[in-house]
Scaffold this motif. Structure first.
Motif, PDB file in Angstrom:
ATOM      1  N   LEU A  64     -23.676 -46.617 -12.021  1.00  0.00           N
ATOM      2  CA  LEU A  64     -24.353 -47.849 -12.962  1.00  0.00           C
ATOM      3  C   LEU A  64     -25.969 -47.650 -12.884  1.00  0.00           C
ATOM      4  N   ILE A  65     -26.458 -46.956 -11.656  1.00  0.00           N
ATOM      5  CA  ILE A  65     -27.918 -47.207 -11.819  1.00  0.00           C
ATOM      6  C   ILE A  65     -28.545 -45.936 -12.456  1.00  0.00           C
ATOM      7  N   ARG A  66     -27.528 -44.846 -12.855  1.00  0.00           N
ATOM      8  CA  ARG A  66     -28.048 -43.816 -13.834  1.00  0.00           C
ATOM      9  C   ARG A  66     -27.667 -44.176 -15.239  1.00  0.00           C
ATOM     10  N   SER A  67     -27.171 -45.402 -15.435  1.00  0.00           N
ATOM     11  CA  SER A  67     -26.864 -45.588 -16.606  1.00  0.00           C
ATOM     12  C   SER A  67     -27.839 -45.921 -17.645  1.00  0.00           C
ATOM     13  N   LYS A  68     -27.880 -45.553 -18.868  1.00  0.00           N
ATOM     14  CA  LYS A  68     -28.684 -45.852 -19.932  1.00  0.00           C
ATOM     15  C   LYS A  68     -28.625 -47.410 -20.578  1.00  0.00           C
ATOM     16  N   SER A  69     -27.177 -47.863 -20.308  1.00  0.00           N
ATOM     17  CA  SER A  69     -26.791 -49.044 -21.058  1.00  0.00           C
ATOM     18  C   SER A  69     -27.468 -50.244 -20.238  1.00  0.00           C
ATOM     19  N   ILE A  70     -27.784 -50.318 -18.872  1.00  0.00           N
ATOM     20  CA  ILE A  70     -28.480 -51.331 -18.231  1.00  0.00           C
ATOM     21  C   ILE A  70     -29.968 -51.499 -18.881  1.00  0.00           C
ATOM     22  N   TRP A  71     -30.281 -50.525 -19.286  1.00  0.00           N
ATOM     23  CA  TRP A  71     -31.803 -50.718 -19.997  1.00  0.00           C
ATOM     24  C   TRP A  71     -31.712 -50.981 -21.529  1.00  0.00           C
ATOM     25  N   ILE A  72     -30.575 -50.461 -22.062  1.00  0.00           N
ATOM     26  CA  ILE A  72     -30.141 -50.790 -23.602  1.00  0.00           C
ATOM     27  C   ILE A  72     -30.004 -52.262 -23.773  1.00  0.00           C
ATOM     28  N   CYS A  73     -29.090 -52.800 -22.859  1.00  0.00           N
ATOM     29  CA  CYS A  73     -28.812 -54.344 -23.206  1.00  0.00           C
ATOM     30  C   CYS A  73     -30.089 -55.103 -23.335  1.00  0.00           C
ATOM     31  N   GLU A  74     -30.051 -56.004 -24.636  1.00  0.00           N
ATOM     32  CA  GLU A  74     -31.035 -56.747 -24.746  1.00  0.00           C
ATOM     33  C   GLU A  74     -31.140 -58.346 -24.506  1.00  0.00           C
ATOM     34  N   SER A  75     -29.953 -58.377 -23.707  1.00  0.00           N
ATOM     35  CA  SER A  75     -29.840 -59.950 -23.063  1.00  0.00           C
ATOM     36  C   SER A  75     -29.617 -61.077 -24.158  1.00  0.00           C
ATOM     37  N   CYS A  76     -28.850 -60.455 -25.094  1.00  0.00           N
ATOM     38  CA  CYS A  76     -28.673 -61.472 -26.403  1.00  0.00           C
ATOM     39  C   CYS A  76     -27.624 -62.405 -25.919  1.00  0.00           C
ATOM     40  N   MET A  77     -26.811 -62.304 -24.926  1.00  0.00           N
ATOM     41  CA  MET A  77     -25.872 -63.005 -24.452  1.00  0.00           C
ATOM     42  C   MET A  77     -24.614 -63.232 -25.071  1.00  0.00           C
ATOM     43  N   THR A  78     -24.404 -62.252 -26.353  1.00  0.00           N
ATOM     44  CA  THR A  78     -23.031 -62.431 -26.989  1.00  0.00           C
ATOM     45  C   THR A  78     -22.042 -62.065 -26.187  1.00  0.00           C
ATOM     46  N   CYS A  79     -21.884 -61.276 -25.174  1.00  0.00           N
ATOM     47  CA  CYS A  79     -21.029 -60.880 -24.264  1.00  0.00           C
ATOM     48  C   CYS A  79     -20.775 -62.246 -23.491  1.00  0.00           C
ATOM     49  N   ASN A  80     -21.582 -63.139 -23.109  1.00  0.00           N
ATOM     50  CA  ASN A  80     -21.346 -63.950 -22.111  1.00  0.00           C
ATOM     51  C   ASN A  80     -20.384 -65.042 -22.905  1.00  0.00           C
ATOM     52  N   THR A  81     -20.801 -65.420 -24.348  1.00  0.00           N
ATOM     53  CA  THR A  81     -20.125 -66.478 -25.206  1.00  0.00           C
ATOM     54  C   THR A  81     -18.625 -65.899 -25.423  1.00  0.00           C
ATOM     55  N   ARG A  82     -18.417 -64.716 -25.341  1.00  0.00           N
ATOM     56  CA  ARG A  82     -17.013 -63.965 -25.757  1.00  0.00           C
ATOM     57  C   ARG A  82     -16.000 -63.877 -24.556  1.00  0.00           C
ATOM     58  N   CYS A  83     -16.626 -63.785 -23.642  1.00  0.00           N
ATOM     59  CA  CYS A  83     -15.746 -63.795 -22.072  1.00  0.00           C
ATOM     60  C   CYS A  83     -14.600 -64.953 -21.867  1.00  0.00           C
ATOM     61  N   PRO A  84     -13.464 -64.516 -22.036  1.00  0.00           N
ATOM     62  CA  PRO A  84     -12.600 -65.470 -21.702  1.00  0.00           C
ATOM     63  C   PRO A  84     -12.567 -66.098 -20.270  1.00  0.00           C
ATOM     64  N   LYS A  85     -13.034 -65.474 -19.353  1.00  0.00           N
ATOM     65  CA  LYS A  85     -13.041 -65.812 -18.040  1.00  0.00           C
ATOM     66  C   LYS A  85     -14.550 -66.363 -17.461  1.00  0.00           C
ATOM     67  N   GLY A  86     -15.330 -66.474 -18.464  1.00  0.00           N
ATOM     68  CA  GLY A  86     -16.683 -67.227 -18.224  1.00  0.00           C
ATOM     69  C   GLY A  86     -17.485 -66.472 -17.462  1.00  0.00           C
ATOM     70  N   ILE A  87     -17.486 -64.804 -17.451  1.00  0.00           N
ATOM     71  CA  ILE A  87     -18.301 -64.054 -16.896  1.00  0.00           C
ATOM     72  C   ILE A  87     -19.465 -64.106 -17.572  1.00  0.00           C
ATOM     73  N   ASN A  88     -20.693 -64.060 -17.081  1.00  0.00           N
ATOM     74  CA  ASN A  88     -22.139 -63.821 -17.757  1.00  0.00           C
ATOM     75  C   ASN A  88     -22.317 -62.574 -17.253  1.00  0.00           C
ATOM     76  N   ILE A  89     -21.922 -61.599 -18.389  1.00  0.00           N
ATOM     77  CA  ILE A  89     -22.057 -60.377 -18.071  1.00  0.00           C
ATOM     78  C   ILE A  89     -23.368 -60.022 -18.314  1.00  0.00           C
ATOM     79  N   ALA A  90     -24.272 -60.374 -19.220  1.00  0.00           N
ATOM     80  CA  ALA A  90     -25.629 -60.188 -19.221  1.00  0.00           C
ATOM     81  C   ALA A  90     -26.582 -60.441 -17.972  1.00  0.00           C
ATOM     82  N   GLU A  91     -25.973 -61.387 -17.192  1.00  0.00           N
ATOM     83  CA  GLU A  91     -26.679 -61.871 -15.641  1.00  0.00           C
ATOM     84  C   GLU A  91     -26.290 -60.604 -14.703  1.00  0.00           C
TER      85      GLU A  91
END
Ligand code: SF4
Ligand code: SF4
Length: 135
Positions: A64-91
């Motif tokens: 995770l800490i070597r991953s490029k994705s954690i810096w690429i994420c633009e905190s748009c929150m789209t993932c949060n709204t789509r999660c059927p389990k109510g997980i806030n992925i962006a957080e």
């Protein structure tokens, strides 16, 4: 990728810190993939949003800490709204970034940018980078 799962990793302080900072229950994720399917930044990522959650569940700190994705994420929150389990992925991603930033490990070193590069960087990106130092 070779995956080694262990009880020690799952109970790693890193996992507990990610849960604490994000306020999310990582184990609620059942890997449906809806978060990744809606992510607008996915083409630039090396680990998909659902994989970030899975790696966090399993305590794959280094991945995770070597991953490029954690810096690429633009905190748009789209993932949060789509999660059927109510997980806030962006957080969760923000929590991983915060852990690194508190260790002074940043993806962008503003002081190393040339004046020409600074002129090309959108103002909001600079403001965002400076805000990391105060959060
Ligand atoms: S949408 Fe939610 S439950 Fe599905 S993979 Fe993503 S985090 Fe897990
Ligand atoms: S918040 Fe990040 S991970 Fe979630 S959809 Fe937006 S860019 Fe993708």
């Amino acid at each position: 990728m070779r995956i080694n799962i262990s009880k020690t990793k799952i109970k790693d302080p890193f996992v507990l810190k990610v849960q604490e900072l994000s306020g999310q229950n990582l184990l609620a994720c059942y890997q449906c993939g809806k978060c990744s399917a809606g992510c607008p930044a996915i083409s630039q990522m090396d680990i998909l949003p659902n994989q970030i959650i899975r790696f966090a569940q399993l305590g794959f700190k280094n991945e995770l800490i070597r991953s490029k994705s954690i810096w690429i994420c633009e905190s748009c929150m789209t993932c949060n709204t789509r999660c059927p389990k109510g997980i806030n992925i962006a957080e969760v991603i923000e929590a991983i970034r915060q852990i690194l930033l508190r260790q002074r490990q940043d993806h962008v070193q503003i002081e190393k940018l040339t004046n020409e590069e600074k002129e090309d960087v959108p103002v909001i990106a600079l403001v965002s980078s400076f805000r990391k130092f105060t959060s």
